[in-house]
Scaffold this motif. Structure first.
Motif, short mmCIF file in Angstrom:
data_model
loop_
_atom_site.label_atom_id
_atom_site.label_comp_id
_atom_site.label_asym_id
_atom_site.label_seq_id
_atom_site.Cartn_x
_atom_site.Cartn_y
_atom_site.Cartn_z
N ALA A 14 -19.04 10.01 -126.82
CA ALA A 14 -18.33 10.41 -128.04
C ALA A 14 -19.03 9.86 -129.28
N GLY A 16 -22.68 7.21 -130.79
CA GLY A 16 -23.89 6.43 -130.50
C GLY A 16 -24.95 7.18 -129.72
N GLY A 18 -25.10 8.05 -126.61
CA GLY A 18 -24.60 9.12 -125.73
C GLY A 18 -24.43 10.42 -126.49
N ASP A 36 -15.79 10.63 -122.53
CA ASP A 36 -15.56 9.27 -123.06
C ASP A 36 -14.11 8.90 -122.80
N ASP A 62 -12.72 7.72 -117.94
CA ASP A 62 -13.00 6.28 -117.85
C ASP A 62 -13.79 6.09 -116.55
N VAL A 63 -15.05 5.69 -116.66
CA VAL A 63 -15.89 5.64 -115.46
C VAL A 63 -15.46 4.56 -114.47
N GLY A 91 -21.06 2.01 -121.86
CA GLY A 91 -21.33 0.56 -121.83
C GLY A 91 -20.52 -0.18 -122.86
N ILE A 92 -20.43 -1.49 -122.68
CA ILE A 92 -19.82 -2.37 -123.67
C ILE A 92 -20.78 -3.54 -123.89
N MET A 113 -20.66 -0.67 -116.15
CA MET A 113 -22.09 -0.36 -116.20
C MET A 113 -22.74 -0.22 -114.83
N MET A 139 -28.68 4.10 -118.26
CA MET A 139 -29.00 3.34 -119.47
C MET A 139 -29.05 1.85 -119.14
N PRO A 184 -33.58 0.69 -123.74
CA PRO A 184 -33.75 0.64 -125.19
C PRO A 184 -33.81 -0.81 -125.69
N VAL A 186 -33.65 -2.49 -129.73
CA VAL A 186 -32.59 -2.62 -130.74
C VAL A 186 -32.45 -1.26 -131.42
N ILE A 187 -31.35 -0.57 -131.12
CA ILE A 187 -31.18 0.81 -131.59
C ILE A 187 -29.94 0.89 -132.47
N SER A 189 -26.66 1.75 -133.90
CA SER A 189 -25.45 2.40 -133.35
C SER A 189 -24.26 1.52 -133.71
N MET A 191 -22.40 0.03 -131.65
CA MET A 191 -22.48 -1.18 -130.82
C MET A 191 -23.36 -2.23 -131.50
N1 LIG Z 1 -27.64 0.28 -129.28
C1 LIG Z 1 -28.52 -0.51 -128.68
O1 LIG Z 1 -29.26 -1.26 -129.36
C2 LIG Z 1 -28.66 -0.49 -127.17
C3 LIG Z 1 -29.74 -1.19 -126.63
C4 LIG Z 1 -29.91 -1.19 -125.23
C5 LIG Z 1 -29.02 -0.51 -124.43
N2 LIG Z 1 -27.98 0.17 -124.99
C6 LIG Z 1 -27.06 0.87 -124.07
O2 LIG Z 1 -26.95 2.22 -124.41
C7 LIG Z 1 -25.63 2.69 -124.09
C8 LIG Z 1 -24.99 3.29 -125.34
O3 LIG Z 1 -24.94 2.28 -126.33
P1 LIG Z 1 -24.49 2.55 -127.84
O4 LIG Z 1 -25.25 1.63 -128.69
O5 LIG Z 1 -24.47 3.99 -128.14
O6 LIG Z 1 -22.99 1.97 -127.75
P2 LIG Z 1 -21.59 2.50 -128.32
O7 LIG Z 1 -20.66 1.36 -128.20
O8 LIG Z 1 -21.79 3.14 -129.63
O9 LIG Z 1 -21.21 3.63 -127.23
C9 LIG Z 1 -20.78 3.30 -125.94
C10 LIG Z 1 -19.76 4.34 -125.50
O10 LIG Z 1 -19.35 4.02 -124.16
C11 LIG Z 1 -17.97 4.29 -124.09
N3 LIG Z 1 -17.34 3.56 -122.98
C12 LIG Z 1 -17.07 2.23 -122.89
N4 LIG Z 1 -16.43 1.97 -121.76
C13 LIG Z 1 -16.29 3.15 -121.09
C14 LIG Z 1 -15.70 3.53 -119.86
N5 LIG Z 1 -15.09 2.64 -119.06
N6 LIG Z 1 -15.76 4.85 -119.49
C15 LIG Z 1 -16.36 5.75 -120.29
N7 LIG Z 1 -16.91 5.45 -121.48
C16 LIG Z 1 -16.86 4.16 -121.88
C17 LIG Z 1 -17.42 3.85 -125.45
O11 LIG Z 1 -16.13 4.41 -125.69
C18 LIG Z 1 -18.51 4.34 -126.39
O12 LIG Z 1 -18.26 5.64 -126.87
C19 LIG Z 1 -24.87 1.48 -123.53
O13 LIG Z 1 -24.96 1.47 -122.13
C20 LIG Z 1 -25.66 0.31 -124.10
O14 LIG Z 1 -25.51 -0.86 -123.33
C21 LIG Z 1 -27.78 0.19 -126.34
#
Ligand SMILES: NC(=O)c1ccc[n+]([C@@H]2O[C@H](COP(=O)([O-])OP(=O)(O)OC[C@H]3O[C@@H](n4cnc5c(N)ncnc54)[C@H](O)[C@@H]3O)[C@@H](O)[C@H]2O)c1
Length: 258
Positions: A14, A16, A18, A36, A62-63, A91-92, A113, A139, A184, A186-187, A189, A191
């Motif tokens: 929903a 970031g 994804g 999501d 909810d996964v 992810g969280i 995760m 991821m 990834p 540092v992206i 988003s 998070m």
């Molecule tokens: N942003 C970064 O710098 C970064 C770096 C490395 C890895 N990642 C990974 O990339 C992925 C996306 O990260 P992002 O930055 O877009 O984060 P984000 O927090 O913006 O998005 C994560 C999404 O996962 C959803 N989510 C959480 N728990 C869930 C569940 N139980 N079931 C279904 N959905 C659920 C959230 O509602 C959210 O929409 C994550 O796995 C994160 O760990 C991100």
């Protein structure tokens, strides 16, 4: 445009990374399923993608709820067909200091995760096997290889994703399904914003200091954009990536070199 458009489900899409991967896959002609936790967030994401002319449907998922994972994949199969591409992105990223983290939060990290990713693969793989074609992307993270501190649950789950990816690659490769992890750095988003605010508050930094210092430490001298990751994901979902299998691919501007 993709020569052979496929059906792609992205968990946690929903917002970031994804959401951006859904957008990129949609823009090359794949049909995408945004999934999501929250109905309203899914509906908003679907509306935004439709505005761009993308063929998209939404599913609340909810996964960590294994029964609901099974039901959603069964519904999708009935409504639109077999999921060809699965991106385990949900992810969280919470503060989890090793000696203080609540065990429920530790468990939630593993449930979302790792176990959640495996549940989705188990629901998606039979259809892919029938078709003799599939793509799974997990991821992971730069934190699969390093640690920042106070992140024992995140680092452990993300390191686990590498093992999950290798093992799935062994089991699914013979059926025409490739499985890879994207790591990834540092992206930008929501998070990352949350992490930046938390660290700035904890360390008494000014607004923006955290990301400025991260950018300065990255050999490419910039924070990554979601598109940096989505372009790789789109390639990994194509026919052209067929021999890239069981790998962990880094998108970090060189940060892991430092
Ligand atoms: N942003 C970064 O710098 C970064 C770096 C490395 C890895 N990642 C990974 O990339 C992925 C996306 O990260 P992002 O930055 O877009 O984060 P984000 O927090 O913006 O998005 C994560 C999404 O996962 C959803 N989510 C959480 N728990 C869930 C569940 N139980 N079931 C279904 N959905 C659920 C959230 O509602 C959210 O929409 C994550 O796995 C994160 O760990 C991100």
């Amino acid at each position: 445009m993709e020569r052979h458009p496929k059906l792609a489900l992205i968990t946690g899409s929903a917002r970031g990374l994804g959401f951006d991967m859904a957008r990129h896959l949609g823009q090359v002609g794949h049909r995408v399923i945004v999934s999501d936790l929250n109905d309203a967030a899914v509906a908003d994401a679907v509306a935004a993608l439709r505005e761009l002319g993308i063929d998209v449907i939404g599913k609340t998922l909810d996964v960590t709820d294994a029964a609901s994972v099974t039901d959603v994949f069964a519904d999708v199969r009935k409504e639109v067909g077999v999921v060809d591409i699965l991106i385990n992105n949900a992810g969280i990223c919470k503060d989890t200091p090793a000696l203080e983290v609540e065990m429920s939060l530790w468990q939630a990290n593993l449930d979302i995760m790792l176990t959640g990713a495996l549940s989705c693969v188990r629901a998606a793989a039979p259809g892919m096997i029938e078709k003799g074609w599939g793509r799974v992307i997990n991821m992971a993270s730069q934190m699969s290889f390093t640690a920042f501190g106070r992140d024992v649950a995140y680092c452990t789950a993300k390191a686990g994703i590498l093992g999950l990816t290798r093992s799935l690659a062994m089991d699914l490769g013979p059926y025409g399904i490739t499985v890879n992890a994207i790591c990834p750095g540092v992206i930008e988003s929501a998070m990352l914003e949350e992490v930046a605010k938390k660290v700035e508050k904890r360390d008494g930094l000014e607004d923006g200091d955290f990301l400025r210092s991260r950018a300065a430490a990255i050999p490419r001298r910039r924070i990554g954009q979601c598109a940096d990751v989505s372009k790789l994901a789109t390639f990994l979902c194509s026919d052209d990536s067929d021999y890239i299998h069981g790998q962990s691919l880094h998108v970090n501007g060189g940060l892991l070199l430092t």
